[in-house]
Design a protein around this motif. Sequence first.
Motif, PDB file in Angstrom:
ATOM      1  N   LYS A  66      39.353  52.308  39.887  1.00  0.00           N
ATOM      2  CA  LYS A  66      40.084  51.046  39.973  1.00  0.00           C
ATOM      3  C   LYS A  66      39.244  50.039  40.737  1.00  0.00           C
ATOM      4  N   LEU A  67      39.054  48.854  40.129  1.00  0.00           N
ATOM      5  CA  LEU A  67      38.312  47.786  40.771  1.00  0.00           C
ATOM      6  C   LEU A  67      39.252  46.953  41.623  1.00  0.00           C
ATOM      7  N   GLU A  68      38.744  46.541  42.771  1.00  0.00           N
ATOM      8  CA  GLU A  68      39.517  45.705  43.677  1.00  0.00           C
ATOM      9  C   GLU A  68      39.568  44.281  43.145  1.00  0.00           C
ATOM     10  N   LYS A  69      40.738  43.688  43.179  1.00  0.00           N
ATOM     11  CA  LYS A  69      40.870  42.288  42.772  1.00  0.00           C
ATOM     12  C   LYS A  69      40.236  41.410  43.848  1.00  0.00           C
ATOM     13  N   VAL A  70      39.480  40.415  43.407  1.00  0.00           N
ATOM     14  CA  VAL A  70      38.901  39.405  44.282  1.00  0.00           C
ATOM     15  C   VAL A  70      39.165  38.051  43.639  1.00  0.00           C
ATOM     16  N   LEU A  71      38.800  36.983  44.319  1.00  0.00           N
ATOM     17  CA  LEU A  71      39.071  35.637  43.815  1.00  0.00           C
ATOM     18  C   LEU A  71      38.567  35.457  42.387  1.00  0.00           C
ATOM     19  N   GLU A  72      37.337  35.920  42.106  1.00  0.00           N
ATOM     20  CA  GLU A  72      36.732  35.742  40.790  1.00  0.00           C
ATOM     21  C   GLU A  72      37.217  36.764  39.766  1.00  0.00           C
ATOM     22  N   LEU A  73      37.833  37.819  40.227  1.00  0.00           N
ATOM     23  CA  LEU A  73      38.334  38.888  39.353  1.00  0.00           C
ATOM     24  C   LEU A  73      39.794  39.124  39.725  1.00  0.00           C
ATOM     25  N   ASN A  74      40.673  38.301  39.176  1.00  0.00           N
ATOM     26  CA  ASN A  74      42.066  38.327  39.613  1.00  0.00           C
ATOM     27  C   ASN A  74      42.991  39.019  38.617  1.00  0.00           C
ATOM     28  N   PHE A  75      42.450  39.978  37.875  1.00  0.00           N
ATOM     29  CA  PHE A  75      43.257  40.767  36.946  1.00  0.00           C
ATOM     30  C   PHE A  75      42.848  42.227  37.083  1.00  0.00           C
ATOM     31  N   ASP A  76      43.710  43.117  36.597  1.00  0.00           N
ATOM     32  CA  ASP A  76      43.470  44.552  36.731  1.00  0.00           C
ATOM     33  C   ASP A  76      42.305  44.997  35.856  1.00  0.00           C
ATOM     34  N   VAL A  77      41.421  45.763  36.456  1.00  0.00           N
ATOM     35  CA  VAL A  77      40.338  46.424  35.731  1.00  0.00           C
ATOM     36  C   VAL A  77      40.275  47.851  36.257  1.00  0.00           C
ATOM     37  N   SER A  78      40.517  48.798  35.361  1.00  0.00           N
ATOM     38  CA  SER A  78      40.473  50.206  35.754  1.00  0.00           C
ATOM     39  C   SER A  78      40.035  51.042  34.560  1.00  0.00           C
ATOM     40  N   PHE A  79      39.491  52.200  34.860  1.00  0.00           N
ATOM     41  CA  PHE A  79      38.912  53.072  33.839  1.00  0.00           C
ATOM     42  C   PHE A  79      39.334  54.505  34.066  1.00  0.00           C
TER      43      PHE A  79
END
Length: 120
Positions: A86-99
């Motif tokens: 699971k990727l942590e949400k940051v300002l530039e990545l404000n949606f869920d990204v997980s594998f």
Amino acid sequence: MKSKYLILLVTLVCISCSNTDDDLSNSNVFEGRYTHEISNCDNSGNPEINCIEFIEFIDDSKVDVLIGGGDMVIRTNYILVKKTIKLEKVLELNFDVSFNIQDEETLIRIEDNELWLKTE
């Protein structure tokens, strides 16, 4: 009596720190780069649109990710729990990204079930 509790505590700590087959966090699965080609992507009108997304594992807690056709590589943290990244949400990545980890060569993005293949 205190020594029994100490022995029990040490035993529990040792058991909780042991490696299991389900814990892939110490394996070499997460070295290198995994890519995904965006289907029906046409960047001929705008070369800033990227048709290849990637996730590159920097170390045991950081990744660089280029996702969604954008032109900005984002560095963020990730966590690994058993076979899920699971990727942590940051300002530039404000949606869920997980594998989900299929194997050492293949990740499956949970949000859209797309395959990301190891290239490096």
